[in-house]
Scaffold this motif. Sequence first.
Motif, PDB file in Angstrom:
ATOM      1  N   HIS B 111       0.824  -1.215   0.000  1.00  0.00           N
ATOM      2  CA  HIS B 111       0.000   0.000   0.000  1.00  0.00           C
ATOM      3  C   HIS B 111       0.855   1.262   0.000  1.00  0.00           C
ATOM      4  O   HIS B 111       0.578   2.206   0.736  1.00  0.00           O
ATOM      5  CB  HIS B 111      -0.954  -0.007   1.203  1.00  0.00           C
ATOM      6  CG  HIS B 111      -2.020  -1.053   1.095  1.00  0.00           C
ATOM      7  ND1 HIS B 111      -1.803  -2.383   1.382  1.00  0.00           N
ATOM      8  CD2 HIS B 111      -3.309  -0.983   0.680  1.00  0.00           C
ATOM      9  CE1 HIS B 111      -2.909  -3.074   1.165  1.00  0.00           C
ATOM     10  NE2 HIS B 111      -3.839  -2.263   0.741  1.00  0.00           N
ATOM     11  N   CYS B 114      -1.600   5.597  -3.239  1.00  0.00           N
ATOM     12  CA  CYS B 114      -2.966   5.955  -2.850  1.00  0.00           C
ATOM     13  C   CYS B 114      -3.969   5.263  -3.765  1.00  0.00           C
ATOM     14  O   CYS B 114      -3.939   5.475  -4.982  1.00  0.00           O
ATOM     15  CB  CYS B 114      -3.137   7.469  -2.929  1.00  0.00           C
ATOM     16  SG  CYS B 114      -4.796   8.018  -2.511  1.00  0.00           S
ATOM     17  N   ALA B 137      -6.282  11.724   1.112  1.00  0.00           N
ATOM     18  CA  ALA B 137      -6.962  10.520   1.605  1.00  0.00           C
ATOM     19  C   ALA B 137      -6.117   9.863   2.700  1.00  0.00           C
ATOM     20  O   ALA B 137      -4.893   9.804   2.596  1.00  0.00           O
ATOM     21  CB  ALA B 137      -7.196   9.541   0.464  1.00  0.00           C
ATOM     22  N   GLU B 138      -6.784   9.392   3.727  1.00  0.00           N
ATOM     23  CA  GLU B 138      -6.118   8.637   4.795  1.00  0.00           C
ATOM     24  C   GLU B 138      -6.375   7.157   4.576  1.00  0.00           C
ATOM     25  O   GLU B 138      -7.491   6.746   4.246  1.00  0.00           O
ATOM     26  CB  GLU B 138      -6.679   9.036   6.158  1.00  0.00           C
ATOM     27  CG  GLU B 138      -6.423  10.490   6.499  1.00  0.00           C
ATOM     28  CD  GLU B 138      -6.785  10.783   7.946  1.00  0.00           C
ATOM     29  OE1 GLU B 138      -7.799  10.232   8.426  1.00  0.00           O
ATOM     30  OE2 GLU B 138      -6.039  11.543   8.595  1.00  0.00           O
ATOM     31  N   HIS B 139      -5.345   6.339   4.792  1.00  0.00           N
ATOM     32  CA  HIS B 139      -5.477   4.896   4.594  1.00  0.00           C
ATOM     33  C   HIS B 139      -5.035   4.170   5.854  1.00  0.00           C
ATOM     34  O   HIS B 139      -3.961   4.449   6.391  1.00  0.00           O
ATOM     35  CB  HIS B 139      -4.630   4.449   3.401  1.00  0.00           C
ATOM     36  CG  HIS B 139      -5.005   5.130   2.115  1.00  0.00           C
ATOM     37  ND1 HIS B 139      -6.128   4.776   1.400  1.00  0.00           N
ATOM     38  CD2 HIS B 139      -4.446   6.174   1.459  1.00  0.00           C
ATOM     39  CE1 HIS B 139      -6.218   5.557   0.332  1.00  0.00           C
ATOM     40  NE2 HIS B 139      -5.218   6.420   0.344  1.00  0.00           N
ATOM     41  N   PHE B 140      -5.865   3.240   6.301  1.00  0.00           N
ATOM     42  CA  PHE B 140      -5.576   2.477   7.517  1.00  0.00           C
ATOM     43  C   PHE B 140      -5.321   1.009   7.173  1.00  0.00           C
ATOM     44  O   PHE B 140      -5.833   0.518   6.170  1.00  0.00           O
ATOM     45  CB  PHE B 140      -6.745   2.614   8.493  1.00  0.00           C
ATOM     46  CG  PHE B 140      -6.901   4.016   9.005  1.00  0.00           C
ATOM     47  CD1 PHE B 140      -6.166   4.453  10.099  1.00  0.00           C
ATOM     48  CD2 PHE B 140      -7.742   4.915   8.368  1.00  0.00           C
ATOM     49  CE1 PHE B 140      -6.280   5.760  10.554  1.00  0.00           C
ATOM     50  CE2 PHE B 140      -7.865   6.230   8.813  1.00  0.00           C
ATOM     51  CZ  PHE B 140      -7.133   6.659   9.909  1.00  0.00           C
ATOM     52  N   PRO B 141      -4.546   0.329   8.022  1.00  0.00           N
ATOM     53  CA  PRO B 141      -4.222  -1.077   7.748  1.00  0.00           C
ATOM     54  C   PRO B 141      -5.477  -1.924   7.546  1.00  0.00           C
ATOM     55  O   PRO B 141      -6.499  -1.709   8.206  1.00  0.00           O
ATOM     56  CB  PRO B 141      -3.477  -1.520   9.006  1.00  0.00           C
ATOM     57  CG  PRO B 141      -2.893  -0.263   9.567  1.00  0.00           C
ATOM     58  CD  PRO B 141      -3.887   0.821   9.244  1.00  0.00           C
TER      59      PRO B 141
END
Lengths: 277, 277
Positions: B111, B114, B137-141
Motif C-alpha cells: 500500500h 494511494c 486521503a487517509e489509509h488504515f491497515p
Amino acid sequence: MITFSGNPLDRTAARRDDEAWLAERRANGRVLALHEGKPLMRGDELAWLDGAGNNALFLGMDGETAVFAVETDDARDGEFRELRAVALLLPADEAAIVAAAKSLFEWHARHRFCSNCGHATTVFSAGWKRVCPSCAAEHFPRVDPVVIMLPLRGDRCLLGRQFAWPKGRMAPLAGFVEPGESIEEACAREVQEEAGLSARHVTYHASQPWPFPSSLMFGLFVEVEGEGIPDGVELEEVRWLTRDEARSMLDGRHPDLLAPNRYAIGQVLLTHWVEQT
Amino acid sequence: MITFSGNPLDRTAARRDDEAWLAERRANGRVLALHEGKPLMRGDELAWLDGAGNNALFLGMDGETAVFAVETDDARDGEFRELRAVALLLPADEAAIVAAAKSLFEWHARHRFCSNCGHATTVFSAGWKRVCPSCAAEHFPRVDPVVIMLPLRGDRCLLGRQFAWPKGRMAPLAGFVEPGESIEEACAREVQEEAGLSARHVTYHASQPWPFPSSLMFGLFVEVEGEGIPDGVELEEVRWLTRDEARSMLDGRHPDLLAPNRYAIGQVLLTHWVEQT
C-alpha cells in the motif's frame, strides 16, 4: 432480524467470471440504482430498473432472476435518498441488498488505483475484484471489523456519548479492530482507552454488516471493573444505567436520554440485556 | 491460549502522533526486526535489537519500555525465519507481537500508493496510517475477516481437503467474509458453496489474528444438513469423522489423516468439539 443482514440473494460467486453466463442474464436482470451510496427510491420503495448493462455489478440470483446494481446519477425514475433515512422503510431483505451494493460501490470509488504501484486498475469478476494491468496485483473489497460492546458491572450497563452527538444520545462503545488482535482483545483495549474500564469477560452476541462504508460490526457484552471515566477525546460523557433506565430510554420515555439508532446493533445489544432478568 | 493472540503490549494508540513523546522513547526502545514478514531469530529466540530509528513502527509499551519494529534485510545479528516455522517455538506473547508487526509491514509493502488517486503515500502515526499528500486521503491497515467453521451433523464433524494440500491433511472449511454479510451468513454461504451443506445453526467460538498477511479468523461451529459433497474447485475431498477418529487424528495416531496446523484455530475448534461428550 438485524438490519442490513438477511440478504436473500444467492451470490453465485462461481459465476462472477463466467462472462457468457452473465451475458445471458443481463437483459432480464433486475437492477438496483445507487448514486454515491444512496439508493434510487420511488416514494418509500426501491425503484428497481429492468435490464443490466455490461458494467453492472452482479449481486446474485433471486430464484431465476439475476440481480445487478449500477452507480448512476440518473434520477429520472425516482429520487436518491440516504440509506440511513430509508433503512427502516425498506423490507429487511431489500435493505440488506442495498447495503451490499453500497459497500461495494464505495470501495470501488476509493480504489480506482493500485495501492501496490499507483497504476489505474480495472474491474473484474462482475464487480468483486480489481486487477492492476501494470503489476498484476489483485485487489478485493475491504470489510473492516469493528467491535461494539456493552460494558456491564453488576446490574448496570455503561453507555457513552461522543462529542459530535446530540445531547442525550448514548450508545455502547465501539472501535476498529487493529492488525494483530482478536475481537476480544480489541474490546478490552477500547473499553480501557475510552472509559478506563478493565475487561474481565467478553461474550459474543451477533454480527452485522454495516455499510458506512464497509464495516462488519461485532456486538459484544463485556463484564468490566472500574468506575468508567470518559477519555475526553472520543467520549464526552459516560453513564451507568439500570435496566429500568435503559428500558425507558429504548421506549422513548426517558426524560433526557435518547436510544441508539434503531437499525444499529447497539440497540440490539441493549434490548437483549434489558430483556434478561 | 490461541496462537498469535495474547499480545501483552499496551498499544498506547493516543501517543502514535506525539512525535516528542516517541522521540524520547526511541533511544531506549526494544526493536523487533523483520524481513518480508520473517522475524530475525538467534537460534530459537527472537533477536531483539536495541534503539529505534526515526522510521521504526511503534508497537506499544512493555511496562516502561517502548517496543518498535523495523523492516530490514540486515541479518548480521541472526537469521530471518518464516513465522510458520517458529510460531510454536516462540513464547506466546512474542508470537503475538511478531504477528502484529508482520501484518502491518505486509500492509505497508502493498500500500505504498494511494488507491484513491495513484500518488505515492507517506507513513504517519508511527506506522499505523498512510496519508496521500496529493488528495489527502487517509489509509488504515487492512484486517480481513475470515470465517472458519466445523460443520456438525449428529455425532460427526466434517473436514475438507483442498487440492493443494498433502494427502491426508484435513481441516475445517474456511472463506473470506464479503461486503454485506454477517459472519453467520458468510459461514452458511461457504458450507453451501464448498460442500453443498445447508447451515441450520451457527455458534461463535473464538477469534484469532492470522498474520498471513492480515486476516482475522472467526472460529465457528455450524449445525448442518446434507451429505457433504466437495465442490471440486476449492475442495478435493470431504470426510465425516466421529469424535474417536478426530481424536486419533489430533493425537497423530490416525492411519491416514493429518490434523490441521497446531497454531491454527481449526485445531482449536476440533479439539473443543472432541472434548465435548
